[in-house]
Design a protein around this motif. Structure first.
Motif, PDB file in Angstrom:
ATOM      1  N   GLY A  43      17.178  26.312  10.765  1.00 35.74           N
ATOM      2  CA  GLY A  43      17.204  27.632  11.388  1.00 35.74           C
ATOM      3  C   GLY A  43      17.504  27.585  12.875  1.00 35.74           C
ATOM      4  N   LEU A  44      17.788  26.397  13.390  1.00 34.33           N
ATOM      5  CA  LEU A  44      18.115  26.236  14.806  1.00 34.33           C
ATOM      6  C   LEU A  44      19.579  26.602  15.044  1.00 34.33           C
ATOM      7  CD1 LEU A  44      16.991  25.180  17.561  1.00 34.33           C
ATOM      8  CD2 LEU A  44      17.912  22.940  16.936  1.00 34.33           C
ATOM      9  N   VAL A  45      19.818  27.397  16.069  1.00 33.14           N
ATOM     10  CA  VAL A  45      21.175  27.810  16.435  1.00 33.14           C
ATOM     11  C   VAL A  45      21.438  27.405  17.880  1.00 33.14           C
ATOM     12  CG1 VAL A  45      22.708  29.806  16.771  1.00 33.14           C
ATOM     13  CG2 VAL A  45      21.123  29.771  14.843  1.00 33.14           C
ATOM     14  N   LEU A  46      22.599  26.808  18.122  1.00 33.94           N
ATOM     15  CA  LEU A  46      22.996  26.477  19.486  1.00 33.94           C
ATOM     16  C   LEU A  46      23.848  27.630  20.008  1.00 33.94           C
ATOM     17  CD1 LEU A  46      24.127  23.176  20.990  1.00 33.94           C
ATOM     18  CD2 LEU A  46      25.537  25.180  21.357  1.00 33.94           C
ATOM     19  N   VAL A  47      23.513  28.117  21.188  1.00 38.39           N
ATOM     20  CA  VAL A  47      24.259  29.211  21.810  1.00 38.39           C
ATOM     21  C   VAL A  47      24.939  28.685  23.070  1.00 38.39           C
ATOM     22  CG1 VAL A  47      24.138  31.541  22.786  1.00 38.39           C
ATOM     23  CG2 VAL A  47      22.588  30.889  20.917  1.00 38.39           C
ATOM     24  N   ASP A  48      26.265  28.800  23.104  1.00 41.13           N
ATOM     25  CA  ASP A  48      27.076  28.416  24.257  1.00 41.13           C
ATOM     26  C   ASP A  48      27.389  29.705  25.011  1.00 41.13           C
ATOM     27  OD1 ASP A  48      28.816  27.277  26.091  1.00 41.13           O
ATOM     28  OD2 ASP A  48      30.400  26.849  24.634  1.00 41.13           O
ATOM     29  N   MET A  49      26.746  29.881  26.169  1.00 43.50           N
ATOM     30  CA  MET A  49      26.930  31.099  26.956  1.00 43.50           C
ATOM     31  C   MET A  49      28.200  31.002  27.803  1.00 43.50           C
ATOM     32  SD  MET A  49      24.305  32.896  26.097  1.00 43.50           S
ATOM     33  CE  MET A  49      24.440  34.248  27.236  1.00 43.50           C
ATOM     34  N   PRO A  50      28.802  32.151  28.140  1.00 40.06           N
ATOM     35  CA  PRO A  50      29.924  32.130  29.086  1.00 40.06           C
ATOM     36  C   PRO A  50      29.425  31.618  30.437  1.00 40.06           C
ATOM     37  CG  PRO A  50      29.659  34.313  28.078  1.00 40.06           C
ATOM     38  CD  PRO A  50      28.461  33.495  27.686  1.00 40.06           C
ATOM     39  N   GLY A  51      30.337  31.156  31.271  1.00 42.38           N
ATOM     40  CA  GLY A  51      29.961  30.729  32.614  1.00 42.38           C
ATOM     41  C   GLY A  51      29.403  31.888  33.412  1.00 42.38           C
TER      42      GLY A  51
END
Length: 196
Positions: A43-51
Motif C-alpha cells: 500500500g506504499l506509494v511513492l510521490v514525485d512532486m514537481p520542482g
C-alpha cells in the motif's frame, strides 16, 4: 513516501538511483511539472512532486500555480505521508540562497525543509545531492550552512537527517537507502528496494 526539491536538484535522478523506478529525468529545470504517483508495495506509494520554486523558461503564472499545488498537496495529505525526502542541490546552495536573499526571499530549500517538518510533524530526510559537482571545501561549506539554517543553529539536531549523496556517482546512496528503509520499517512498511 514523497520526494520534493527545487527544479533541477536531481529529484528524479535520486528516485531512480535509490528506488530503481524508471521516472522521467531531464537536463532542463522543471522537467517534472505534475505530481506523479508510483505504487510500490504494502500500500506504499511513492510521490514525485514537481520542482518547488523558480522554473527557468516557465511563465510566472505556471510556476506559482505549481508551487501552490505542492503546498496544498502536503496540507491536505499530511496524515497519509509516511516519509518525506527533500532533494537539495548541494553544489549551488549558498550561491542560490544569497541570490534569493538579495531579493528579500527565503531559501526555497530551507523553507521547504521547515515546512515539511512543521506540516508532517517530523523532519524530512534530506538527500544533499550533487556532491560530485564542486570541490569538497565548497560542498562542506554549503552543507554546514544549510544544516545551520534548517536547525536554527543546532546542527546536531538535524545531523541524522542529512545525507550527502551523488545520484551520478552513487556516492552516499547506501546510507540514504538505509535511512529510508529504517523509517519505513518502523512505520510498518517493507522497503521498496534492496538496502545494499
Amino acid at each position: 513516501m514523497v520526494f520534493t526539491g527545487r527544479p533541477n536538484a536531481g529529484k528524479s535522478s535520486i528516485i531512480r538511483a535509490v528506488v530503481g523506478l524508471d521516472v522521467t529525468t531531464g537536463k532542463r529545470p522543471g522537467t517534472t511539472r505534475r505530481t506523479s504517483k508510483y505504487p510500490l508495495n504494502d500500500g506504499l506509494v511513492l510521490v514525485d512532486m514537481p520542482g518547488f520554486g523558480r522554473m527557468i523558461g516557465a511563465p510566472k503564472r505556471l510556476e506559482n500555480r505549481i508551487n501552490v499545488r505542492i503546498i496544498r498537496f502536503f496540507e491536505f495529505n499530511a496524515q497519509n505521508i509516511v516519509l518525506a525526502v527533500h532533494v537539495l542541490d548541494t553544489s549551488t546552495f549558498l550561491e542560490v540562497t544569497w541570490r534569493l536573499e538579495k531579493k528579500g526571499v527565503l531559501s526555497v530549500d530551507v523553507e521547504m525543509a521547515q515546512f515539511l517538518a512543521k506540516t508532517l510533524g517530523e523532519f524530512p530526510l534530506v538527500a544533499a545531492n550533487k556532491i560530485d559537482k564542486a570541490d569538497k571545501k565548497k560542498i562542506d561549506a554549503n552543507l554546514k550552512e544549510f544544516m545551520h539554517r534548517i536547525s536554527n543553529g543546532n546542527l546536531s539536531a538535524v545531523a541524522d537527517y542529512v545525507f550527502p549523496v551523488s545520484a551520478k556517482t552513487r556516492d552516499g546512496l547506501g546510507a540514504l537507502k538505509s535511512a529510508i528503509h529504517e523509517r519505513l520499517v518502523a512505520k510498518g512498511y517493507r522497503t521498496p528496494f534492496k538496502t545494499h
